[in-house]
Design a protein around this motif. Structure first.
Motif, PDB file in Angstrom:
ATOM      1  N   ASN A 211      45.351   3.405 -82.540  1.00  0.00           N
ATOM      2  CA  ASN A 211      45.715   4.304 -83.638  1.00  0.00           C
ATOM      3  C   ASN A 211      45.089   5.686 -83.456  1.00  0.00           C
ATOM      4  O   ASN A 211      43.885   5.807 -83.225  1.00  0.00           O
ATOM      5  CB  ASN A 211      45.270   3.727 -84.975  1.00  0.00           C
ATOM      6  N   GLY A 212      45.919   6.728 -83.543  1.00  0.00           N
ATOM      7  CA  GLY A 212      45.436   8.104 -83.428  1.00  0.00           C
ATOM      8  C   GLY A 212      45.345   8.634 -82.010  1.00  0.00           C
ATOM      9  O   GLY A 212      45.156   9.834 -81.811  1.00  0.00           O
ATOM     10  N   GLU A 213      45.477   7.764 -81.010  1.00  0.00           N
ATOM     11  CA  GLU A 213      45.409   8.203 -79.615  1.00  0.00           C
ATOM     12  C   GLU A 213      46.769   8.718 -79.147  1.00  0.00           C
ATOM     13  O   GLU A 213      47.804   8.357 -79.683  1.00  0.00           O
ATOM     14  CB  GLU A 213      44.968   7.050 -78.713  1.00  0.00           C
ATOM     15  N   TYR A 214      46.738   9.568 -78.122  1.00  0.00           N
ATOM     16  CA  TYR A 214      47.984  10.067 -77.536  1.00  0.00           C
ATOM     17  C   TYR A 214      47.867  10.033 -76.019  1.00  0.00           C
ATOM     18  O   TYR A 214      46.769   9.916 -75.466  1.00  0.00           O
ATOM     19  CB  TYR A 214      48.292  11.494 -78.022  1.00  0.00           C
ATOM     20  N   THR A 215      48.989  10.134 -75.343  1.00  0.00           N
ATOM     21  CA  THR A 215      48.981  10.118 -73.880  1.00  0.00           C
ATOM     22  C   THR A 215      48.470  11.466 -73.385  1.00  0.00           C
ATOM     23  O   THR A 215      49.092  12.492 -73.623  1.00  0.00           O
ATOM     24  CB  THR A 215      50.398   9.865 -73.326  1.00  0.00           C
ATOM     25  N   THR A 216      47.341  11.449 -72.705  1.00  0.00           N
ATOM     26  CA  THR A 216      46.710  12.705 -72.271  1.00  0.00           C
ATOM     27  C   THR A 216      47.412  13.323 -71.072  1.00  0.00           C
ATOM     28  O   THR A 216      47.082  14.431 -70.660  1.00  0.00           O
ATOM     29  CB  THR A 216      45.234  12.449 -71.929  1.00  0.00           C
ATOM     30  N   SER A 217      48.361  12.606 -70.508  1.00  0.00           N
ATOM     31  CA  SER A 217      49.238  13.187 -69.484  1.00  0.00           C
ATOM     32  C   SER A 217      50.663  12.767 -69.843  1.00  0.00           C
ATOM     33  O   SER A 217      50.873  11.688 -70.422  1.00  0.00           O
ATOM     34  CB  SER A 217      48.863  12.692 -68.079  1.00  0.00           C
ATOM     35  N   ALA A 218      51.620  13.616 -69.522  1.00  0.00           N
ATOM     36  CA  ALA A 218      53.006  13.346 -69.901  1.00  0.00           C
ATOM     37  C   ALA A 218      53.557  12.148 -69.120  1.00  0.00           C
ATOM     38  O   ALA A 218      53.209  11.934 -67.955  1.00  0.00           O
ATOM     39  CB  ALA A 218      53.862  14.569 -69.644  1.00  0.00           C
ATOM     40  N   VAL A 219      54.393  11.383 -69.780  1.00  0.00           N
ATOM     41  CA  VAL A 219      55.042  10.225 -69.154  1.00  0.00           C
ATOM     42  C   VAL A 219      56.426  10.668 -68.697  1.00  0.00           C
ATOM     43  O   VAL A 219      57.277  11.019 -69.512  1.00  0.00           O
ATOM     44  CB  VAL A 219      55.169   9.054 -70.144  1.00  0.00           C
ATOM     45  N   LYS A 220      56.657  10.663 -67.379  1.00  0.00           N
ATOM     46  CA  LYS A 220      57.947  11.117 -66.856  1.00  0.00           C
ATOM     47  C   LYS A 220      58.954   9.978 -66.908  1.00  0.00           C
ATOM     48  O   LYS A 220      58.737   8.900 -66.362  1.00  0.00           O
ATOM     49  CB  LYS A 220      57.808  11.617 -65.419  1.00  0.00           C
ATOM     50  N   THR A 221      60.066  10.218 -67.591  1.00  0.00           N
ATOM     51  CA  THR A 221      61.153   9.240 -67.677  1.00  0.00           C
ATOM     52  C   THR A 221      62.455   9.935 -67.273  1.00  0.00           C
ATOM     53  O   THR A 221      62.461  11.128 -66.973  1.00  0.00           O
ATOM     54  CB  THR A 221      61.298   8.686 -69.111  1.00  0.00           C
ATOM     55  N   SER A 222      63.540   9.196 -67.298  1.00  0.00           N
ATOM     56  CA  SER A 222      64.839   9.776 -66.937  1.00  0.00           C
ATOM     57  C   SER A 222      65.284  10.825 -67.960  1.00  0.00           C
ATOM     58  O   SER A 222      66.157  11.647 -67.678  1.00  0.00           O
ATOM     59  CB  SER A 222      65.897   8.674 -66.836  1.00  0.00           C
ATOM     60  N   ASN A 223      64.673  10.802 -69.149  1.00  0.00           N
ATOM     61  CA  ASN A 223      65.034  11.768 -70.189  1.00  0.00           C
ATOM     62  C   ASN A 223      64.254  13.073 -70.090  1.00  0.00           C
ATOM     63  O   ASN A 223      64.646  14.087 -70.671  1.00  0.00           O
ATOM     64  CB  ASN A 223      64.805  11.157 -71.583  1.00  0.00           C
ATOM     65  N   GLY A 224      63.133  13.030 -69.385  1.00  0.00           N
ATOM     66  CA  GLY A 224      62.284  14.217 -69.294  1.00  0.00           C
ATOM     67  C   GLY A 224      60.816  13.824 -69.309  1.00  0.00           C
ATOM     68  O   GLY A 224      60.433  12.785 -68.771  1.00  0.00           O
ATOM     69  N   TYR A 225      59.998  14.639 -69.973  1.00  0.00           N
ATOM     70  CA  TYR A 225      58.556  14.374 -70.054  1.00  0.00           C
ATOM     71  C   TYR A 225      58.192  13.990 -71.486  1.00  0.00           C
ATOM     72  O   TYR A 225      58.479  14.728 -72.430  1.00  0.00           O
ATOM     73  CB  TYR A 225      57.774  15.611 -69.607  1.00  0.00           C
ATOM     74  N   GLU A 226      57.563  12.837 -71.618  1.00  0.00           N
ATOM     75  CA  GLU A 226      57.246  12.285 -72.939  1.00  0.00           C
ATOM     76  C   GLU A 226      55.752  12.374 -73.231  1.00  0.00           C
ATOM     77  O   GLU A 226      54.911  12.046 -72.380  1.00  0.00           O
ATOM     78  CB  GLU A 226      57.645  10.809 -73.014  1.00  0.00           C
TER      79      GLU A 226
END
Length: 298
Positions: A211-226
Motif C-alpha cells: 500500500n502506497g508504494e509505486y514502481t520506481t522504474s517504468a514498466v515497459k509493455t506493448s502499450n507504452g511505459y507504465e
C-alpha cells in the motif's frame, strides 16, 4: 474480440433440431421437405449428432443441477457481456449466429456444466498448493501510461518528491495517455491473478507493491511505459484463509480443460440413465459412456 462462451466450453455444440414428423419444413418446385426427411438427413451428419449429444446432456444437466443455476445468475452473466461490448453487442450476437434467447441458453449450459465440474471433480491438497503459488488477492492500483521513456522519467522524478495518491492523481491527469482513467487518477478496477486484460509484466510489477508504494522504474509493455501505484493490497496471507477462492480458480481452469470436461460429461451421462431409441444413433455417446476415468484436479 474476446472469445464467446460456447455451451459446454467447446466440448459439444448447440443447435436446434426439429422434431421428427410429417410437418412440412420447406416447399420447392420439386416437392416438399418434411421434418422426418430433415431428421433422417441430419442424423447422418456430424453436426446433427452433436445436436443430439447436446440435447441429451442438457436434459441430464438440467435434472441434476437445474436448481443450482438461477435465472438471476444467467442474467448477471448476460449483462456483463452486454456491458463489455456496449453499443456493438447486438452486432456481435448476430455475427456469432446468436439471439438474446440462444445466448442466454448457452450461458445457462455453461453454468450447469460448471456445477457438474464442482460436483464431479475432486480438488486435492496438491492442486490447492499448486494454485496457491500463482494466487494473488484482489488489488486496486492507479497507473500512468505514457508513450516515451523520457516522459516516464519526468513522472518518476515528480513522484520522488511526493508519492502521495493526490499527487499521483494530478500527474495522471497531466501525463497519462489512458483516456479512460486519466481523469480518475489513473485508478483501475480491482483485479487478481486471474486477470487477462493486463500484461504479465504489468501484473507482476503490481502484485509486488505494498500500500502506497509505486514502481520506481517504468514498466515497459506493448502499450507504452507504465508507472503503477498501489492503493489497496490486502496481502496474500495464509493459504487456509483462501481455500474458497483457490477452489473457484481451479474450477474456472477446469472449464477450459477438454480432458477434465470429457471425464465430467462421461460421469454425468453415465448417471443419466440415457437410452438411445434410434438404432442408427445407438453409438452416439460411446466416446463418453465408455470412458472410465476418475476426475480430479491434482
Amino acid at each position: 474480440m474476446k472469445k464467446w462462451l460456447i455451451a459446454l466450453a467447446g466440448v459439444l455444440l448447440t443447435f436446434t433440431l426439429a422434431g421428427c414428423g410429417s410437418k412440412t419444413v420447406a416447399t420447392t418446385s420439386g416437392g416438399k421437405i418434411t421434418e422426418s426427411q430433415y431428421y433422417s438427413s441430419m442424423k447422418g451428419t456430424s453436426s446433427g449428432k452433436q445436436v443430439l449429444q447436446q440435447m441429451i446432456l442438457n436434459k441430464v444437466l438440467e435434472k441434476d443441477y437445474g436448481d443450482k443455476v438461477s435465472t438471476k445468475q444467467v442474467t448477471k452473466q448476460y449483462n456483463t457481456y452486454k456491458s463489455q461490448y456496449g453499443s456493438s453487442f447486438s452486432t456481435v450476437l448476430t455475427q456469432n449466429g446468436l439471439t438474446t434467447k440462444t445466448f442466454k441458453e448457452q450461458l445457462r449450459s455453461n453454468l450447469l456444466l460448471k456445477e457438474a465440474v464442482k460436483d464431479k471433480v475432486k480438488i486435492t491438497d496438491k492442486a490447492l498448493k499448486k494454485q496457491w503459488k500463482s494466487y494473488e488477492p484482489e488489488v486496486t492500483v492507479q497507473h500512468i501510461l505514457v508513450a516515451k521513456s523520457a516522459t516516464a522519467d519526468k513522472v518518476l522524478d515528480a513522484l520522488k518528491k511526493d508519492s502521495s495518491q493526490a499527487n499521483f492523481t494530478k500527474l495522471a491527469k497531466k501525463y497519462s495517455t489512458d483516456t479512460t482513467t486519466k481523469n480518475k487518477g489513473g485508478k483501475l478496477a480491482a483485479f487478481d491473478n486471474t486477470n487477462t486484460s493486463y500484461s504479465s509484466k504489468f501484473l507482476t510489477a503490481a502484485f509486488k507493491l505494498k500500500n502506497g508504494e509505486y514502481t520506481t522504474s517504468a514498466v515497459k509493455t506493448s502499450n507504452g511505459y507504465e508507472i503503477i501505484r498501489m492503493i489497496k493490497n490486502p496481502g496474500k496471507g495464509k493459504m487456509s484463509d483462501h481455500t474458497a477462492e483457490l477452489k473457484k480458480q481451479i474450477w474456472d481452469n477446469d472449464m477450459s480443460d477438454s480432458t477434465v470436461l470429457q471425464n465430467v460429461v462421461s460421469k454425468v451421462l453415465k448417471g443419466g440413465n440415457v437410452s438411445i431409441k434410434d438404432s442408427d444413433l445407438k453409438d452416439i455417446l460411446s466416446s463418453y459412456l465408455s470412458a472410465s476415468s476418475s476426475s480430479s484436479s491434482n
